[in-house]
Design a protein around this motif. Structure first.
Motif, PDB file in Angstrom:
ATOM      1  N   LEU A  68      54.930  45.553  40.588  1.00 17.00           N
ATOM      2  CA  LEU A  68      56.278  45.533  40.012  1.00 17.00           C
ATOM      3  C   LEU A  68      56.493  44.280  39.162  1.00 17.00           C
ATOM      4  O   LEU A  68      57.081  44.351  38.087  1.00 17.00           O
ATOM      5  CB  LEU A  68      57.336  45.615  41.110  1.00 17.00           C
ATOM      6  N   MET A  69      56.002  43.150  39.646  1.00 18.19           N
ATOM      7  CA  MET A  69      56.137  41.915  38.870  1.00 18.19           C
ATOM      8  C   MET A  69      55.396  42.033  37.543  1.00 18.19           C
ATOM      9  O   MET A  69      55.911  41.619  36.508  1.00 18.19           O
ATOM     10  CB  MET A  69      55.615  40.725  39.675  1.00 18.19           C
ATOM     11  N   GLU A  70      54.226  42.602  37.575  1.00 20.58           N
ATOM     12  CA  GLU A  70      53.453  42.777  36.344  1.00 20.58           C
ATOM     13  C   GLU A  70      54.161  43.737  35.390  1.00 20.58           C
ATOM     14  O   GLU A  70      54.245  43.485  34.182  1.00 20.58           O
ATOM     15  CB  GLU A  70      52.054  43.288  36.666  1.00 20.58           C
ATOM     16  N   LEU A  71      54.676  44.844  35.917  1.00 22.87           N
ATOM     17  CA  LEU A  71      55.402  45.790  35.080  1.00 22.87           C
ATOM     18  C   LEU A  71      56.638  45.146  34.455  1.00 22.87           C
ATOM     19  O   LEU A  71      56.920  45.342  33.265  1.00 22.87           O
ATOM     20  CB  LEU A  71      55.803  47.026  35.895  1.00 22.87           C
ATOM     21  N   ALA A  72      57.381  44.392  35.259  1.00 20.00           N
ATOM     22  CA  ALA A  72      58.578  43.727  34.758  1.00 20.00           C
ATOM     23  C   ALA A  72      58.219  42.746  33.648  1.00 20.00           C
ATOM     24  O   ALA A  72      58.859  42.726  32.589  1.00 20.00           O
ATOM     25  CB  ALA A  72      59.300  43.007  35.895  1.00 20.00           C
ATOM     26  N   THR A  73      57.206  41.949  33.885  1.00 23.78           N
ATOM     27  CA  THR A  73      56.769  40.959  32.893  1.00 23.78           C
ATOM     28  C   THR A  73      56.311  41.638  31.606  1.00 23.78           C
ATOM     29  O   THR A  73      56.696  41.236  30.504  1.00 23.78           O
ATOM     30  CB  THR A  73      55.638  40.095  33.468  1.00 23.78           C
ATOM     31  N   ASN A  74      55.500  42.672  31.746  1.00 23.71           N
ATOM     32  CA  ASN A  74      55.013  43.388  30.562  1.00 23.71           C
ATOM     33  C   ASN A  74      56.143  44.078  29.816  1.00 23.71           C
ATOM     34  O   ASN A  74      56.154  44.113  28.588  1.00 23.71           O
ATOM     35  CB  ASN A  74      53.938  44.398  30.947  1.00 23.71           C
ATOM     36  N   GLY A  75      57.096  44.625  30.558  1.00 27.26           N
ATOM     37  CA  GLY A  75      58.238  45.278  29.919  1.00 27.26           C
ATOM     38  C   GLY A  75      59.051  44.304  29.090  1.00 27.26           C
ATOM     39  O   GLY A  75      59.436  44.604  27.959  1.00 27.26           O
ATOM     40  N   VAL A  76      59.294  43.130  29.646  1.00 28.27           N
ATOM     41  CA  VAL A  76      60.036  42.095  28.911  1.00 28.27           C
ATOM     42  C   VAL A  76      59.226  41.653  27.692  1.00 28.27           C
ATOM     43  O   VAL A  76      59.747  41.561  26.583  1.00 28.27           O
ATOM     44  CB  VAL A  76      60.359  40.890  29.824  1.00 28.27           C
ATOM     45  N   ARG A  77      57.961  41.402  27.909  1.00 23.53           N
ATOM     46  CA  ARG A  77      57.099  40.933  26.816  1.00 23.53           C
ATOM     47  C   ARG A  77      57.027  41.941  25.680  1.00 23.53           C
ATOM     48  O   ARG A  77      57.042  41.577  24.508  1.00 23.53           O
ATOM     49  CB  ARG A  77      55.682  40.673  27.349  1.00 23.53           C
ATOM     50  N   ASP A  78      56.967  43.222  26.008  1.00 23.68           N
ATOM     51  CA  ASP A  78      56.787  44.262  25.003  1.00 23.68           C
ATOM     52  C   ASP A  78      58.093  44.779  24.404  1.00 23.68           C
ATOM     53  O   ASP A  78      58.065  45.666  23.550  1.00 23.68           O
ATOM     54  CB  ASP A  78      56.000  45.437  25.600  1.00 23.68           C
ATOM     55  N   ALA A  79      59.222  44.234  24.837  1.00 24.25           N
ATOM     56  CA  ALA A  79      60.506  44.650  24.257  1.00 24.25           C
ATOM     57  C   ALA A  79      60.517  44.287  22.773  1.00 24.25           C
ATOM     58  O   ALA A  79      59.826  43.359  22.347  1.00 24.25           O
ATOM     59  CB  ALA A  79      61.655  43.947  24.983  1.00 24.25           C
ATOM     60  N   PRO A  80      61.282  45.023  21.968  1.00 19.93           N
ATOM     61  CA  PRO A  80      61.348  44.707  20.534  1.00 19.93           C
ATOM     62  C   PRO A  80      61.719  43.239  20.304  1.00 19.93           C
ATOM     63  O   PRO A  80      62.479  42.642  21.082  1.00 19.93           O
ATOM     64  CB  PRO A  80      62.447  45.639  20.011  1.00 19.93           C
ATOM     65  N   ALA A  81      61.190  42.676  19.251  1.00 17.10           N
ATOM     66  CA  ALA A  81      61.404  41.256  18.947  1.00 17.10           C
ATOM     67  C   ALA A  81      62.887  40.919  18.802  1.00 17.10           C
ATOM     68  O   ALA A  81      63.306  39.802  19.134  1.00 17.10           O
ATOM     69  CB  ALA A  81      60.644  40.870  17.685  1.00 17.10           C
ATOM     70  N   ASP A  82      63.690  41.866  18.327  1.00 19.26           N
ATOM     71  CA  ASP A  82      65.112  41.595  18.126  1.00 19.26           C
ATOM     72  C   ASP A  82      65.975  41.951  19.339  1.00 19.26           C
ATOM     73  O   ASP A  82      67.204  41.905  19.265  1.00 19.26           O
ATOM     74  CB  ASP A  82      65.620  42.323  16.879  1.00 19.26           C
ATOM     75  N   ALA A  83      65.349  42.267  20.461  1.00 10.13           N
ATOM     76  CA  ALA A  83      66.098  42.624  21.671  1.00 10.13           C
ATOM     77  C   ALA A  83      66.862  41.414  22.188  1.00 10.13           C
ATOM     78  O   ALA A  83      66.353  40.287  22.172  1.00 10.13           O
ATOM     79  CB  ALA A  83      65.152  43.141  22.748  1.00 10.13           C
ATOM     80  N   THR A  84      68.072  41.658  22.661  1.00 13.70           N
ATOM     81  CA  THR A  84      68.830  40.589  23.313  1.00 13.70           C
ATOM     82  C   THR A  84      68.128  40.253  24.634  1.00 13.70           C
ATOM     83  O   THR A  84      67.315  41.052  25.130  1.00 13.70           O
ATOM     84  CB  THR A  84      70.271  41.044  23.619  1.00 13.70           C
ATOM     85  N   PRO A  85      68.439  39.120  25.241  1.00 16.30           N
ATOM     86  CA  PRO A  85      67.817  38.808  26.531  1.00 16.30           C
ATOM     87  C   PRO A  85      68.052  39.897  27.583  1.00 16.30           C
ATOM     88  O   PRO A  85      67.126  40.260  28.318  1.00 16.30           O
ATOM     89  CB  PRO A  85      68.486  37.491  26.936  1.00 16.30           C
ATOM     90  N   LEU A  86      69.259  40.450  27.618  1.00 18.17           N
ATOM     91  CA  LEU A  86      69.527  41.486  28.611  1.00 18.17           C
ATOM     92  C   LEU A  86      68.807  42.792  28.255  1.00 18.17           C
ATOM     93  O   LEU A  86      68.348  43.510  29.142  1.00 18.17           O
ATOM     94  CB  LEU A  86      71.030  41.718  28.774  1.00 18.17           C
ATOM     95  N   ASP A  87      68.681  43.083  26.969  1.00 20.22           N
ATOM     96  CA  ASP A  87      67.920  44.275  26.571  1.00 20.22           C
ATOM     97  C   ASP A  87      66.438  44.118  26.914  1.00 20.22           C
ATOM     98  O   ASP A  87      65.783  45.077  27.316  1.00 20.22           O
ATOM     99  CB  ASP A  87      68.090  44.561  25.079  1.00 20.22           C
ATOM    100  N   ALA A  88      65.915  42.920  26.754  1.00 27.85           N
ATOM    101  CA  ALA A  88      64.518  42.670  27.124  1.00 27.85           C
ATOM    102  C   ALA A  88      64.347  42.787  28.638  1.00 27.85           C
ATOM    103  O   ALA A  88      63.363  43.372  29.118  1.00 27.85           O
ATOM    104  CB  ALA A  88      64.072  41.302  26.632  1.00 27.85           C
ATOM    105  N   ALA A  89      65.311  42.254  29.407  1.00 28.86           N
ATOM    106  CA  ALA A  89      65.262  42.409  30.865  1.00 28.86           C
ATOM    107  C   ALA A  89      65.353  43.892  31.236  1.00 28.86           C
ATOM    108  O   ALA A  89      64.666  44.358  32.152  1.00 28.86           O
ATOM    109  CB  ALA A  89      66.383  41.620  31.528  1.00 28.86           C
ATOM    110  N   ALA A  90      66.180  44.633  30.499  1.00 27.76           N
ATOM    111  CA  ALA A  90      66.307  46.073  30.744  1.00 27.76           C
ATOM    112  C   ALA A  90      64.973  46.780  30.519  1.00 27.76           C
ATOM    113  O   ALA A  90      64.640  47.727  31.238  1.00 27.76           O
ATOM    114  CB  ALA A  90      67.385  46.675  29.843  1.00 27.76           C
ATOM    115  N   ALA A  91      64.199  46.312  29.547  1.00 29.47           N
ATOM    116  CA  ALA A  91      62.877  46.898  29.319  1.00 29.47           C
ATOM    117  C   ALA A  91      61.975  46.652  30.526  1.00 29.47           C
ATOM    118  O   ALA A  91      61.177  47.517  30.910  1.00 29.47           O
ATOM    119  CB  ALA A  91      62.256  46.327  28.044  1.00 29.47           C
TER     120      ALA A  91
END
Length: 190
Positions: free
Chosen positions: A62-85
Motif C-alpha cells: 500500500l505504501m508503494e502504491l500510494a507513493t507511486n500514485g502521488v509520483r505519477d499524478a499529472p505535473a499540474d495536479a494540486t497537492p490534494l489531487d496528487a494525494a488523491a492519485a
C-alpha cells in the motif's frame, strides 16, 4: 489441506484469523497457524516475520502504491489531487475476495492494544510515504503533510465503508467519495 496447494500466504492469513477468533491473538502461536494452514513453520516464516505481521502484510504494498500514485499524478495536479492519485492507487488494489475476511481482521486488531498501536503506526507510515512523495514533487512540507493526512483518512474511511456488510460499492468509488467529503469539510474550516 495439502502442503502443495497454492496461495500459502492467503491460507496462513485465513488460518491465523480463525485461530485468533477461536483462542485469542495472544494464545495463538505461529506453529498453530502453520499447522492449521497445512504448512510448515518454516513456510510461515518465509512469508511473515511474526504472527503480528500476518495482519498487516499488505502495508508495504500500500505504501508503494500510494507513493507511486502521488509520483505519477499529472505535473499540474494540486497537492490534494496528487494525494488523491495515491489513494486511488491503494483503493484499486483491493479485490472483492478481501472483503470476506476484513471485518474479522478488524475485530482482532480492535481487541488488542499491541495490534491497535501497530495499525496506527502503519496508517501514519502510509501518510508519511504520501507526504514524502509530495515533497519530492516540490510541495511545501506542511501542505504535503496535510494533503497526505487527508488522503490517508479518506482511504481508511473508504475501507471501513467497503467492508460493511451492506456495501455494494467498489473500493475506488468509496475512496473518491470519502476524499470529496473531506475536501468539503476542509473548505468549511475557512
Amino acid at each position: 489441506m495439502a502442503r502443495w496447494e497454492p496461495d500459502a500466504r492467503g491460507r496462513l492469513l485465513r488460518a491465523a484469523l480463525d485461530l485468533f477468533a477461536e483462542q485469542g491473538y495472544e494464545r495463538t502461536t505461529t506453529a498453530q497457524i502453520a499447522s492449521r494452514a497445512g504448512l510448515t513453520k518454516t513456510t510461515f516464516f518465509r512469508h511473515f516475520p511474526d504472527k503480528r505481521e500476518v495482519l498487516f502484510y499488505g502495508q508495504p504494498m500500500l505504501m508503494e502504491l500510494a507513493t507511486n500514485g502521488v509520483r505519477d499524478a499529472p505535473a499540474d495536479a494540486t497537492p490534494l489531487d496528487a494525494a488523491a492519485a495515491g489513494v486511488d492507487a491503494m483503493a484499486s488494489a483491493h479485490v472483492e475476495g478481501q472483503r470476506e475476511y476484513a471485518p474479522q481482521l478488524g475485530a482482532v486488531v480492535a481487541a488488542n492494544d499491541e495490534l491497535r498501536e501497530r495499525a496506527a503506526f502503519k496508517r501514519a507510515s502510509i501518510a508519511g510515504a504520501m507526504a514524502d512523495a509530495l515533497v519530492v514533487r516540490g510541495v511545501d512540507e506542511r501542505v504535503a503533510a496535510l494533503a497526505a493526512e487527508l488522503g490517508a483518512r479518506a482511504y481508511y474511511t473508504a475501507f471501513d465503508r467497503w467492508i460493511a456488510p451492506a456495501n455494494t460499492e467498489p473500493m475506488p468509488d468509496l475512496a473518491r467519495t470519502a476524499l470529496t467529503e473531506l475536501r468539503a469539510a476542509a473548505a468549511a474550516l475557512a
